[in-house]
Scaffold this active site. Structure first.
Site, PDB file in Angstrom:
ATOM      1  N   ALA A  66      -6.665  23.500  34.676  1.00 53.48           N
ATOM      2  CA  ALA A  66      -7.693  22.479  34.866  1.00 53.48           C
ATOM      3  C   ALA A  66      -7.495  21.917  36.270  1.00 53.48           C
ATOM      4  O   ALA A  66      -6.393  21.983  36.816  1.00 53.48           O
ATOM      5  CB  ALA A  66      -7.527  21.380  33.825  1.00 53.48           C
ATOM      6  N   GLY A 112      -5.014  25.205  31.616  1.00 54.69           N
ATOM      7  CA  GLY A 112      -6.361  25.493  31.121  1.00 54.69           C
ATOM      8  C   GLY A 112      -6.758  26.956  31.307  1.00 54.69           C
ATOM      9  O   GLY A 112      -7.617  27.459  30.582  1.00 54.69           O
ATOM     10  N   GLU A 115      -5.238  28.659  28.431  1.00 55.74           N
ATOM     11  CA  GLU A 115      -5.995  28.195  27.257  1.00 55.74           C
ATOM     12  C   GLU A 115      -7.357  28.897  27.178  1.00 55.74           C
ATOM     13  O   GLU A 115      -7.831  29.242  26.095  1.00 55.74           O
ATOM     14  CB  GLU A 115      -6.159  26.670  27.310  1.00 55.74           C
ATOM     15  N   GLU A 135       1.795  21.963  31.691  1.00 59.50           N
ATOM     16  CA  GLU A 135       1.320  20.573  31.609  1.00 59.50           C
ATOM     17  C   GLU A 135       2.431  19.537  31.520  1.00 59.50           C
ATOM     18  O   GLU A 135       2.322  18.456  32.099  1.00 59.50           O
ATOM     19  CB  GLU A 135       0.372  20.406  30.411  1.00 59.50           C
TER      20      GLU A 135
HETATM   21  N1  COA Z   1      -5.980  22.192  40.169  1.00 56.24           N
HETATM   22  C1  COA Z   1      -6.448  21.893  41.394  1.00 56.24           C
HETATM   23  N2  COA Z   1      -6.150  22.618  42.486  1.00 56.24           N
HETATM   24  C2  COA Z   1      -5.359  23.671  42.315  1.00 56.24           C
HETATM   25  C3  COA Z   1      -4.816  24.039  41.073  1.00 56.24           C
HETATM   26  C4  COA Z   1      -5.164  23.231  39.951  1.00 56.24           C
HETATM   27  N3  COA Z   1      -4.740  23.501  38.718  1.00 56.24           N
HETATM   28  N4  COA Z   1      -4.045  25.123  41.210  1.00 56.24           N
HETATM   29  C5  COA Z   1      -4.091  25.444  42.526  1.00 56.24           C
HETATM   30  N5  COA Z   1      -4.883  24.573  43.193  1.00 56.24           N
HETATM   31  C6  COA Z   1      -5.204  24.556  44.626  1.00 56.24           C
HETATM   32  C7  COA Z   1      -4.042  24.024  45.452  1.00 56.24           C
HETATM   33  O1  COA Z   1      -4.051  22.609  45.454  1.00 56.24           O
HETATM   34  C8  COA Z   1      -4.384  24.623  46.798  1.00 56.24           C
HETATM   35  O2  COA Z   1      -5.434  23.874  47.374  1.00 56.24           O
HETATM   36  P1  COA Z   1      -5.386  23.448  48.943  1.00 56.24           P
HETATM   37  O3  COA Z   1      -5.356  24.761  49.678  1.00 56.24           O
HETATM   38  O4  COA Z   1      -6.639  22.679  49.127  1.00 56.24           O
HETATM   39  O5  COA Z   1      -4.127  22.673  49.101  1.00 56.24           O
HETATM   40  C9  COA Z   1      -4.960  25.988  46.439  1.00 56.24           C
HETATM   41  O6  COA Z   1      -5.395  25.880  45.088  1.00 56.24           O
HETATM   42  C10 COA Z   1      -3.957  27.117  46.548  1.00 56.24           C
HETATM   43  O7  COA Z   1      -2.833  26.783  45.724  1.00 56.24           O
HETATM   44  P2  COA Z   1      -1.315  26.760  46.278  1.00 56.24           P
HETATM   45  O8  COA Z   1      -0.537  25.834  45.407  1.00 56.24           O
HETATM   46  O9  COA Z   1      -1.302  26.508  47.740  1.00 56.24           O
HETATM   47  O10 COA Z   1      -0.913  28.271  46.001  1.00 56.24           O
HETATM   48  P3  COA Z   1       0.589  28.823  45.772  1.00 56.24           P
HETATM   49  O11 COA Z   1       0.472  30.309  45.861  1.00 56.24           O
HETATM   50  O12 COA Z   1       1.554  28.143  46.656  1.00 56.24           O
HETATM   51  O13 COA Z   1       0.965  28.418  44.257  1.00 56.24           O
HETATM   52  C11 COA Z   1       0.512  28.116  41.903  1.00 56.24           C
HETATM   53  C12 COA Z   1       0.244  28.953  43.178  1.00 56.24           C
HETATM   54  C13 COA Z   1      -0.401  28.629  40.824  1.00 56.24           C
HETATM   55  C14 COA Z   1       1.969  28.298  41.482  1.00 56.24           C
HETATM   56  C15 COA Z   1       0.245  26.627  42.206  1.00 56.24           C
HETATM   57  O14 COA Z   1      -1.052  26.509  42.794  1.00 56.24           O
HETATM   58  C16 COA Z   1       0.267  25.733  40.998  1.00 56.24           C
HETATM   59  O15 COA Z   1       1.330  25.423  40.497  1.00 56.24           O
HETATM   60  N6  COA Z   1      -0.916  25.285  40.536  1.00 56.24           N
HETATM   61  C17 COA Z   1      -1.022  24.336  39.459  1.00 56.24           C
HETATM   62  C18 COA Z   1      -0.740  24.980  38.118  1.00 56.24           C
HETATM   63  C19 COA Z   1      -0.809  23.961  37.017  1.00 56.24           C
HETATM   64  O16 COA Z   1      -0.005  23.064  36.902  1.00 56.24           O
HETATM   65  N7  COA Z   1      -1.834  24.110  36.171  1.00 56.24           N
HETATM   66  C20 COA Z   1      -1.992  23.303  35.006  1.00 56.24           C
HETATM   67  C21 COA Z   1      -2.972  22.234  35.240  1.00 56.24           C
HETATM   68  S1  COA Z   1      -3.185  21.280  33.768  1.00 56.24           S
END
Ligand code: COA
Length: 260
Positions: A66, A112, A115, A135
């Protein structure tokens, strides 16, 4: 319908729906959730479409969760509303669609995103995919059905561990746990899903939708799945597809089923 956060490809009975916010790793904001609902509703009502594949745009992510930026400042009420509406219009909606829905997990499927994949009828992963419910690392719990569907798919103990550790598992781990049905090279993922879709499309769409209904009934509390099965089984006997399927077998030819 103009699509902003997704792309739709229609080909020979198969609809492939790409979640398309690659710069945000296809994170699900409210607008995307509504758009996916609207598109899936139209596809489900379209008799020409017999299988739906949901995947993510780009090579990195299916859906990274999400949209954290969107809900970071929500109140308790807003949080509950987010989960209620999302579950209703997307996650529960997909699970009870009459058209089979396959999740093609092409990369990160987190929160999400996992999910969403779990709400689909079954899942195929590419070998680079990573899955998890992170989460609790954000101070929240899965809100789009993750606490219910993950234990259904992999068992309570494994689900508890994944949710408590907030860790990611590999595609091979997910396969061993029964979370995904197959793991294939990323370049082959959509072809592989299409191959399964072709096999599904040989069978009766009406019977398949009744099977979805009966299987799902197993997981609804207060509903007797065996009764649902009996009713759905009986209803099949009144369909043209049943007549065609049994006649074709007896005449030693391939059946030609009607649309759904
Ligand atoms: N919500 C909003 N933005 C998200 C996102 C999310 N769930 N997941 C990734 N993004 C965005 C990042 O903020 C980043 O945006 P920016 O370039 O404007 O800063 C972009 O997507 C790229 O992500 P980034 O974190 O730079 O990539 P990465 O390769 O370093 O890491 C992940 C990849 C998936 C490990 C990392 O993005 C992450 O942990 N995301 C969140 C996962 C999460 O907690 N999801 C559950 C949400 S309830």
């Amino acid at each position: 319908m103009a699509l902003k956060n997704s792309l739709l490809e229609l080909e020979k009975g198969i609809a492939t729906l790409f979640i398309n916010r690659p710069e945000k790793l296809n994170a699900l904001n409210k607008e995307t959730i509504q758009e996916l609902h609207d598109t899936l509703k139209l596809i489900d009502e379209n008799p020409e479409i017999q299988v739906i594949v949901i995947t993510g745009s780009g090579e990195k992510a299916f859906v990274a969760g999400a949209d954290i930026a969107e809900f970071a400042h929500f109140s308790e009420t807003e949080g509950a509303q987010l989960a209620t509406k999302g579950q209703q219009i997307l996650f529960d909606f997909i699970e009870s669609m009459k058209t089979p829905v396959i999740a093609a997990i092409n990369g990160f499927a987190l929160g999400g995103g996992l999910e969403l994949a779990m709400a689909c009828h079954f899942r195929i992963a590419s070998d680079n995919a990573k899955m998890g419910l992170p989460e609790t690392s954000l101070g929240v719990i899965p809100g789009y059905g993750g606490t219910q569907r993950l234990p259904q798919l992999i068992g309570k103990g494994r689900a508890m561990e994944m949710i408590m550790t907030a860790g990611m598992i590999t595609a091979d781990d997910a396969f061993r746990a029964g979370l995904v049905n197959h793991v294939v090279p990323q370049s082959d993922l959509l072809n592989f899903c299409n191959g399964i879709a072709q096999r599904i499309m040989r069978n009766s769409p009406v019977a398949i939708s009744k099977a979805i209904e009966a299987v799902n009934a197993n997981f609804v509390s207060g509903v007797n799945g065996f009764d649902v099965e009996i009713n759905a089984f009986g209803a099949c006997f009144a369909t043209e597809d049943f007549k065609e399927g049994t006649t074709a077998f007896l005449e030693k030819r391939k059946p030609e089923f009607e649309g759904k």
